[in-house]
Design an enzyme around this catalytic site. Structure first.
Site, mmCIF file in Angstrom:
data_model
loop_
_atom_site.group_PDB
_atom_site.id
_atom_site.type_symbol
_atom_site.label_atom_id
_atom_site.label_comp_id
_atom_site.label_asym_id
_atom_site.label_seq_id
_atom_site.Cartn_x
_atom_site.Cartn_y
_atom_site.Cartn_z
ATOM 1 N N THR A 23 -8.429 14.072 108.124
ATOM 2 C CA THR A 23 -7.593 12.919 107.771
ATOM 3 C C THR A 23 -6.205 13.322 107.279
ATOM 4 O O THR A 23 -6.078 14.147 106.385
ATOM 5 C CB THR A 23 -8.315 12.122 106.660
ATOM 6 O OG1 THR A 23 -9.624 11.824 107.123
ATOM 7 C CG2 THR A 23 -7.568 10.840 106.339
ATOM 8 N N GLU A 24 -5.177 12.718 107.888
ATOM 9 C CA GLU A 24 -3.775 12.984 107.547
ATOM 10 C C GLU A 24 -3.429 14.462 107.699
ATOM 11 O O GLU A 24 -2.544 14.975 107.039
ATOM 12 C CB GLU A 24 -3.448 12.498 106.126
ATOM 13 C CG GLU A 24 -3.667 11.011 105.899
ATOM 14 C CD GLU A 24 -2.794 10.114 106.769
ATOM 15 O OE1 GLU A 24 -1.815 10.618 107.338
ATOM 16 O OE2 GLU A 24 -3.116 8.919 106.895
ATOM 17 N N LEU A 25 -4.160 15.124 108.576
ATOM 18 C CA LEU A 25 -4.006 16.552 108.825
ATOM 19 C C LEU A 25 -4.205 17.360 107.525
ATOM 20 O O LEU A 25 -3.654 18.451 107.377
ATOM 21 C CB LEU A 25 -2.635 16.858 109.443
ATOM 22 C CG LEU A 25 -2.634 17.883 110.566
ATOM 23 C CD1 LEU A 25 -3.456 17.405 111.753
ATOM 24 C CD2 LEU A 25 -1.217 18.208 111.042
ATOM 25 N N SER A 26 -4.970 16.793 106.598
ATOM 26 C CA SER A 26 -5.199 17.507 105.339
ATOM 27 C C SER A 26 -6.020 18.763 105.623
ATOM 28 O O SER A 26 -6.913 18.765 106.463
ATOM 29 C CB SER A 26 -5.882 16.608 104.311
ATOM 30 O OG SER A 26 -7.084 16.092 104.817
ATOM 31 N N TRP B 131 0.232 16.289 106.438
ATOM 32 C CA TRP B 131 1.455 16.099 107.237
ATOM 33 C C TRP B 131 2.313 14.969 106.669
ATOM 34 O O TRP B 131 3.216 14.498 107.343
ATOM 35 C CB TRP B 131 1.114 15.887 108.711
ATOM 36 C CG TRP B 131 0.420 14.601 109.106
ATOM 37 C CD1 TRP B 131 0.042 13.562 108.313
ATOM 38 C CD2 TRP B 131 0.046 14.226 110.447
ATOM 39 N NE1 TRP B 131 -0.553 12.578 109.057
ATOM 40 C CE2 TRP B 131 -0.569 12.952 110.379
ATOM 41 C CE3 TRP B 131 0.163 14.821 111.704
ATOM 42 C CZ2 TRP B 131 -1.068 12.283 111.506
ATOM 43 C CZ3 TRP B 131 -0.332 14.147 112.814
ATOM 44 C CH2 TRP B 131 -0.939 12.907 112.707
#
Lengths: 304, 465
Positions: free
Chosen positions: B149-152, B303
């Site tokens: 999620t969210e490039l976490s 990101w």
């Protein structure tokens, strides 16, 4: 009304004698004085609008005498300053003013930390009662009747909430009657008009301040409450709603949502704390200095 | 040889409607707003379908048909897929058709677009599994490269992915962790042997995703030729250009009138005019190149914003309160065994709910205001917490019932109907010891006393006596 014309006569006399560059007149009582000074001197005129006849009357029964003065003077002014976009919209739509002529300069607020006082209504606080405060005049403009209707909705869910109405005005009798007819006598306290330390004490004791105004050009009360560490729920029909992020906002007529937000504030203390902490910090961005700078810039532009 | 690895992220949350305090205990539906506002999930999905999904998929399909080299990756949140199934099945079909080409890879993800990895790894694992099943059933493929999620991203997430058989994982190519090094190579996380990290080239990605339509930008208007030139300039000093962005960039974040569709339509042919440039999917990229070094990311990297961390989701007190309250319910929610309750709880974990409560009103703050369907972060928090309170109430109700059932079966009082015990339990709340009660109840009570005393309800009612 007579006063306004007397000011106008005097202003013409003063304008003949004195040397100055700009005329800056605040509120309708001074508009005519500004205009006559301009006629005599030919200097540029700024009218500063803190409220309009439409606000006072909450749109019904606008005083035709004041409205006439406003309309005529706005036509003659070189620049008009309003304390919010909310008020700008009113004078553009209702008074027919050219929007290009209007500059918005939001009011500022004092950011000195006020002294803490012992809480008031201690007996109630000790019983674990929650206090929701209204502070202001009790007139049709201020929407106190919506506040009371919301109180009914809140008390149905949580009888532990007390609503304090601090202020006086020509609608006070009607509001007392409403409280009685809605069986809210146990939950609504009329504190009378509070000033100075009494008022500050009340701000500090409240869990939430509500400003339910039907039409509010700016509205300093929520800023004062924040300084005293109390979060605010304000009507969207207010100028201060344009500059405040860390407050709850509601349409003044949406009693259901007003009640929902009052209850939510009491249910979720983390939110209340954040609104106070971040809200207080944001007060520094709404300073009088910034408002003054905007006005100075306006003067400079007019003198070019 | 330089390869381009485009990847588009498809996501729609189930937004919580304006759920009021009065609704707690009275309304079990949190996501069914039907007004003409942006809280109406059906309305939003249909709007974005028209602006973005339908026209973009049409172009992507044409590109696949006309350029045999063209390939890319997609990731889907399960919450988006569910809404396509429900509201716009033709959009889902057009995605299925893209994937059927064999040149469109699907990435692994959490089903609910959640931040579960950082709050509860077991819950995270269940959501990844749920996502895998959904992708398998709709597209017939099993993802091999992971994106969170969210490039976490964090070192331990990469380790988890390696341990669970993924070949690659995606992350932001952020200078804080890269230093002087280029994002245009593959890297290896510390303490890992096989898995490789694909780093987003944020400069080139954000030129499209954020800046494309910005008339104040020095490179506006951006043509496919100029952009291809920027990519080609990396020949000789890079292997893969990873262009990661929200799918909704095309037509939703960048509107049609910016020329974004023409840009997308012409980019593949312009790019491959250079003889040594082609496309690769993430799995192909990972299998083609070796890692050139180790990238050490001990803290959460995302990101988002200029901070590239989680502060847009957990930066203030109300956000932390909401997310902690949500994950704090985990064991109670799972204990209910109620599928509907568990699924609702998971839909409340979608990171967007917390994003809407963000109060970072700097430059980033404007972006948040734009993407929030609520009028204020506090409105978002109130609606969410009210819904969560209702869920907690439902969970408590079920679990209380379960506790009573459990104690009854434990002492094998077979002849006592369970329902009757519950009914009696509710009645006792109102009665005191002096009130006459049926004798069987007294006998039962004394025999079960030790059991019942373990239940908070009964110990409380005794205190009142």
């Amino acid at each position: 009304m007579e006063e306004a014309y007397r000011f106008a006569n005097q202003a013409a006399l003063i304008a003949e004698d004195e040397d100055f560059d700009i005329i800056h007149a605040h509120d309708w009582v001074a508009y005519l004085a500004g205009v006559s000074a301009k006629r005599v001197s030919g200097k540029p005129l700024i009218l500063h609008v803190h409220a309009t006849s439409y606000d006072q009357a909450a749109s019904d029964n606008v005083d035709p005498g004041i409205l006439k003065i406003e309309k005529e003077c706005f036509q003659e002014a070189d620049k008009i300053v309003t304390v919010s976009n909310f008020t700008k919209d009113i004078i553009v739509n209702k008074h027919g003013v050219d929007p290009k002529k209007v500059e918005v300069v939001h009011n500022g607020c004092d950011v000195t930390e006020p002294p803490r006082h012992a809480t008031t209504l201690r007996g109630l606080k000790e019983q674990g009662k929650k206090i929701i405060l209204y502070h202001g005049r009790i007139t049709i403009q201020k929407g106190v009747d919506y506040f009371v209707s919301a109180a009914r909705r809140v008390v149905d869910v949580d009888p532990n909430v007390v609503f304090v109405i601090s202020g006086s005005g020509d609608m006070a009798h009607r509001i007392m009657h409403q409280v009685g007819s809605m069986s809210l006598s146990k939950n609504v306290i009329f504190a009378g008009a509070l000033w100075g330390e009494d008022r500050d004490r009340m701000y500090q004791s409240a869990d939430l301040l509500v400003m339910p105004s039907v039409s509010e050009p700016f509205g300093l009360v929520p800023l004062e409450a924040l300084q005293h560490g109390t979060p605010a729920l304000i009507s969207k029909q207010s100028g201060v709603a344009e500059v405040m992020i860390h407050v709850l906002k509601v349409d003044f007529w949406d009693v259901e949502e007003m009640a929902n937000k009052i209850l939510a504030t009491l249910r979720y203390p983390v939110m209340r704390e954040q609104m106070v902490q971040e809200g207080k910090r944001s007060l520094f961005t709404i300073s009088w200095r910034e408002a003054a700078n905007k006005v100075i810039q306006l003067y400079r532009n007019l003198l070019k | 040889m330089l390869t381009v690895c485009p990847y588009f992220h498809v996501h729609q949350p189930f937004r919580v409607k304006r759920y009021r305090v009065f609704d707690i205990g009275n309304d079990n539906e949190y996501f069914n707003e039907d007004s003409e506002t942006d809280l109406n999930n059906r309305r939003i999905v249909e709007k974005v379908a028209n602006k973005s999904y339908r026209p973009t998929n049409k172009i992507l399909q044409e590109l696949l048909d006309n350029h045999e080299d063209f390939r890319f990756a997609l990731s889907f949140s399960g919450t988006a897929l569910e809404q396509f199934e429900k509201y716009t099945p033709d959009v889902l079909e057009s995605f299925q058709k893209l994937v059927a080409s064999g040149r469109v890879e699907i990435l692994a993800d959490t089903y609910h677009h959640s931040l579960a990895f950082f709050y509860s790894v077991p819950e995270f694992e269940r959501q990844v599994k749920q996502h895998e099943n959904k992708i398998k059933s709709l597209f017939g493929v099993t993802p091999r490269v992971f994106r969170n999620t969210e490039l976490s991203y964090r070192n331990d997430l990469a380790k988890w992915c390696e341990d669970n058989g993924y070949l690659g994982i995606m992350a932001e190519g952020w200078g804080k962790y890269l230093g002087w090094r280029s994002p245009n190579f593959l890297y290896q996380p510390p303490a890992c042997g096989k898995i490789k990290v694909l780093l987003k080239n944020y400069k080139l990605s954000d030129d499209v995703a954020f800046r494309f339509g910005n008339r104040g930008w020095e490179s506006w208007p951006l043509t496919a030729d100029t952009y291809a030139g920027w990519i080609h300039s990396h020949h000789g000093n890079g292997q893969t250009i990873n262009l990661f962005m929200d799918y909704e960039t095309f037509g939703e974040h960048q509107w049609e009138d910016t020329g974004i569709f023409d840009f997308l339509r012409s980019l593949p042919s312009v790019l491959t005019q250079h003889p040594d440039t082609t496309f690769k999917t993430p799995t192909e990229t990972v299998l083609s190149y070796d890692a050139v070094g180790v990238i050490d990311v001990p803290e959460i990297l995302t990101w988002a914003d200029t901070d590239r961390d989680l502060t847009a989701w957990t930066g203030n007190d109300i956000q932390r309160d909401a997310i902690n309250a949500t994950y704090g319910m985990e064991s109670q929610v799972l204990q209910t065994g109620d599928e509907n309750i568990i699924e609702t709880w998971r839909k409340l974990q979608t990171s967007d709910h917390f994003y809407y409560m963000c109060t970072k009103w700097s430059n980033d703050g404007d972006v948040h205001a734009y993407f929030s369907p609520y009028q204020s972060p506090y409105d978002a928090y109130i609606a969410f917490m009210n819904a969560l309170s209702d869920l907690q109430l439902r969970v408590n109700r079920i679990n209380q019932t379960l506790v009573v059932e459990q104690s009854v079966t434990d002492v094998s009082v077979a002849e006592v109907e369970i329902e009757e015990v519950i009914r009696e339990k509710l009645r006792v709340e109102e009665e005191s010891e002096e009130t006459p009660v049926v004798s069987w109840w007294l006998r039962l009570k004394s025999s079960l006393k030790s059991w019942f005393m373990k239940i908070p309800f009964f110990s409380n009612s005794r205190k009142r006596d």
